[in-house]
Design a protein around this motif. Structure first.
Motif, PDB file in Angstrom:
ATOM      1  N   ARG A 157     -21.342  44.617 -82.646  1.00  0.00           N
ATOM      2  CA  ARG A 157     -20.553  44.410 -81.433  1.00  0.00           C
ATOM      3  C   ARG A 157     -21.165  43.260 -80.647  1.00  0.00           C
ATOM      4  NH1 ARG A 157     -20.073  45.649 -76.025  1.00  0.00           N
ATOM      5  NH2 ARG A 157     -18.005  46.389 -75.330  1.00  0.00           N
ATOM      6  N   TRP A 158     -20.322  42.364 -80.175  1.00  0.00           N
ATOM      7  CA  TRP A 158     -20.841  41.283 -79.361  1.00  0.00           C
ATOM      8  C   TRP A 158     -19.766  40.802 -78.388  1.00  0.00           C
ATOM      9  CZ3 TRP A 158     -19.599  40.550 -84.500  1.00  0.00           C
ATOM     10  CH2 TRP A 158     -18.611  39.626 -84.781  1.00  0.00           C
ATOM     11  N   GLU A 159     -20.232  40.065 -77.391  1.00  0.00           N
ATOM     12  CA  GLU A 159     -19.318  39.530 -76.390  1.00  0.00           C
ATOM     13  C   GLU A 159     -18.694  38.262 -76.945  1.00  0.00           C
ATOM     14  OE1 GLU A 159     -18.515  41.018 -73.580  1.00  0.00           O
ATOM     15  OE2 GLU A 159     -19.854  42.660 -74.182  1.00  0.00           O
ATOM     16  N   GLY A 160     -17.374  38.145 -76.814  1.00  0.00           N
ATOM     17  CA  GLY A 160     -16.665  36.987 -77.333  1.00  0.00           C
ATOM     18  C   GLY A 160     -16.325  35.996 -76.243  1.00  0.00           C
ATOM     19  N   GLU A 161     -15.536  35.005 -76.622  1.00  0.00           N
ATOM     20  CA  GLU A 161     -15.083  34.010 -75.662  1.00  0.00           C
ATOM     21  C   GLU A 161     -14.113  34.660 -74.668  1.00  0.00           C
ATOM     22  OE1 GLU A 161     -16.081  30.904 -75.403  1.00  0.00           O
ATOM     23  OE2 GLU A 161     -17.487  31.205 -77.070  1.00  0.00           O
ATOM     24  N   PRO A 162     -14.026  34.132 -73.467  1.00  0.00           N
ATOM     25  CA  PRO A 162     -13.056  34.691 -72.505  1.00  0.00           C
ATOM     26  C   PRO A 162     -11.646  34.684 -73.091  1.00  0.00           C
ATOM     27  CG  PRO A 162     -14.549  33.155 -71.437  1.00  0.00           C
ATOM     28  CD  PRO A 162     -14.827  33.048 -72.903  1.00  0.00           C
ATOM     29  N   ALA A 163     -10.906  35.733 -72.786  1.00  0.00           N
ATOM     30  CA  ALA A 163      -9.567  35.894 -73.352  1.00  0.00           C
ATOM     31  C   ALA A 163      -8.512  35.766 -72.265  1.00  0.00           C
ATOM     32  CB  ALA A 163      -9.451  37.253 -74.030  1.00  0.00           C
ATOM     33  N   GLY A 164      -7.287  35.442 -72.705  1.00  0.00           N
ATOM     34  CA  GLY A 164      -6.174  35.401 -71.776  1.00  0.00           C
ATOM     35  C   GLY A 164      -5.753  36.796 -71.360  1.00  0.00           C
ATOM     36  N   ALA A 165      -5.004  36.879 -70.275  1.00  0.00           N
ATOM     37  CA  ALA A 165      -4.520  38.176 -69.796  1.00  0.00           C
ATOM     38  C   ALA A 165      -3.379  38.657 -70.682  1.00  0.00           C
ATOM     39  CB  ALA A 165      -4.050  38.063 -68.352  1.00  0.00           C
ATOM     40  N   SER A 166      -3.206  39.990 -70.728  1.00  0.00           N
ATOM     41  CA  SER A 166      -2.174  40.560 -71.589  1.00  0.00           C
ATOM     42  C   SER A 166      -0.782  40.074 -71.219  1.00  0.00           C
ATOM     43  CB  SER A 166      -2.221  42.083 -71.528  1.00  0.00           C
ATOM     44  OG  SER A 166      -1.981  42.535 -70.201  1.00  0.00           O
TER      45      SER A 166
END
Length: 535
Positions: A157-166
């Motif tokens: 498990r790791w933190e990914g790149e920032p994601a867009g909102a749903s």
């Protein structure tokens, strides 16, 4: 006593005559077929090619229908599960893993929430079978990624790149403004979704506001293997188009599509969504179809025959496009004509061999499937299979305005029968119960052996006020069968509990729990009766 007359002996002449009749019949059949095929070839190959294309278009459409239904079922089932009760992020993650474990064709599915957060699961890659990625993004856009193996054990498990909102996803916009399930073609969203075609449906709270959107990706890769079985020659193929005639799936890579009408091509392998229209790839037809075209449109693209069919009947705004060279499709007819003339014996032997192989491989496969889904003793559904099928049955009943009734049946004093006469006799009793339940229910009802001497059924009711009558009728049928089978054991009986669906909120687990509680409470007062849950 006079002797019985001897039966007439079959002489060599008789056998010869019988053989001649059989040979003449076979030869006449073969000659007639050869003449028919010759007439077809003289009158031109158009009718033959159109017939082949029509048949294969219908076959391809039926295969697409299976995958459409599976995708919609996953989306709608997840929606119903989410609406049934408040869900935590951990519960949603667990449910997505369960869906992935059950559906071996699943590509991606997930839920986007109104606050902008989302949770989704997708298969890592076709060549990484059994590896799953679970993405979680909170309302602030922070994203984590979890990797699970084939046994759904967390690997990392790791933190990914920032994601867009749903609510930035195209399927959110489509589903949130509709009361129905929507199909949406999307391009890739960095850190959020892959390019693909999605079935999306909104989850609404009691005041009608959108609480979330559930979306499942159409499994193009899995469907590809099936569509590649459509034989159209090495220069033909099947294309799946959206309503704007953009390619969803194609038999060649985008760069190689132009080769389809020029010369030999590699074996067809489907590509994913290209975002380009069929015409922009240099492919056209004189007769095109719209998504709502129910008739197959047969036309030409240069030397190639084409066939198109709208798939709106399946609930998707798509068009199926098939293409093939006449010589490659019609050659099979002429080859068949020669084969019938010169190798009828080989054809018959091949048919018999193919039939033998079919039954040799089909029966074990059928038996294995049956053992996996049914209880071997009673022939009823296993508990797990019942729980898989029940949500769809509940949803269909609600769709047509009917109700559903969950029934829990418990055999009274069954242990005393086992103790007195042995477990073999007890197995006979359970087998008779299974037979009785199957005969007393309709084809659309579900019946399962829940465990031990407990059984569960899900009945469809046109009028919910008939629930008590329906449950009592089922209970009496089983009890009468037991007492007929074991007249010396009048203490044997059946107690039943029932619960009627109470709207969109009722899921199968709730109904079974209510029915079971009614049974347990009623049984304290008196056995061999029917007790209905009060909702």
């Amino acid at each position: 006593m006079s002797p019985l007359p001897n039966p007439r002996r079959v002489t060599g002449r008789d056998l010869f005559s019988i053989g001649m009749v059989v040979i003449s019949f076979v030869m006449l059949t073969m000659i007639s077929m050869a003449v028919w095929l010759q007439n077809v070839s003289r009158s031109g190959t158009d009718a033959a090619v159109e017939s082949v294309l029509t048949t294969r278009t219908e076959s391809a459409a039926s295969w697409v229908a299976d995958y459409v239904e599976a995708t919609e079922t996953t989306t709608h089932g997840l929606k119903l599960w989410f609406e049934a009760a408040p869900r935590t992020v951990d519960q949603v993650r667990e449910q997505l893993l369960v869906i992935a474990a059950i559906d071996d064709q699943l590509t991606s599915t997930g839920i986007g929430f109104a606050d902008g957060s989302w949770l989704g699961i997708r298969r890592a890659a076709p060549d990484q079978e059994g590896v799953w990625l679970v993405s979680l993004a909170d309302a602030g856009g922070s994203r984590s990624l979890e990797v699970y193996d084939a046994e759904f054990t967390l690997l990392s498990r790791w933190e990914g790149e920032p994601a867009g909102a749903s609510d930035e996803a195209p399927f959110w916009r489509a589903a949130s403004t509709s009361e129905d399930l929507e199909w949406v073609t999307t391009q890739a969203t960095p850190g959020m979704i892959e390019a693909g075609v999605w079935a999306a449906e909104a989850v609404r709270d009691q005041d009608g506001s959108v609480a979330a959107v559930v979306a499942t990706e159409f499994p193009v890769d899995a469907m590809t293997e099936v569509l590649e079985a459509v034989v159209l020659g090495d220069q033909g193929g099947v294309f799946l188009l959206d309503g704007e005639r953009r390619v969803i799936a194609s038999p060649l890579g985008v760069e190689d599509i132009a080769m389809v009408s020029v010369g030999p091509t590699p074996a067809p392998t489907f590509s994913t969504v290209t975002g380009r229209t069929l015409e922009s790839l240099g492919i056209s037809t004189t007769e095109s179809a719209e998504p709502y075209s129910a008739e197959i449109a047969v036309g030409y693209d240069g030397d190639l025959h084409t066939a198109e069919l709208g798939l709106a009947e399946l609930g998707v705004p798509w068009v199926l496009h098939l293409r093939a060279l006449d010589a490659q499709v019609a050659s099979a007819i002429f080859d068949l004509q020669v084969a019938i003339r010169w190798a009828s014996g080989i054809l018959l032997a091949a048919l018999l061999a193919a039939s033998g192989l079919f039954f040799f491989f089909w029966r074990p496969t059928r038996d294995l499937h049956k053992r996996a889904n049914t209880d071997l003793l009673t022939g009823l559904l296993r508990r797990g299979r019942f729980l898989q099928l029940a949500p769809a049955v509940l949803a269909e009943s609600r769709r047509v305005g009917h109700s559903s009734c969950a029934v829990v049946l418990d055999l009274d004093n069954f242990k005393s029968l086992n103790d007195e006469l042995g477990h073999e006799t007890g197995d006979v009793a359970l087998e008779r119960v299974g037979t009785s339940l199957r005969s007393a229910t309709r084809s659309g009802d579900l019946v399962s052996r829940w465990g031990g001497d407990e059984f569960v059924a899900l009945l469809e009711l046109i009028d919910p006020t008939d629930a008590l009558f329906a449950v009592e009728r089922l209970r009496e049928k089983v009890e009468a069968q037991l007492r007929e089978e074991f007249p010396d054991h009048p203490e044997l009986g059946v107690t039943a509990g029932g619960a009627v669906s109470c709207g969109e909120e009722c899921d199968i687990e709730t109904l079974i729990r209510q029915a079971d509680e009614a049974l347990v409470e009623g049984k304290r007062t008196r056995k061999s009766r029917t007790y209905m849950a009060v909702v």
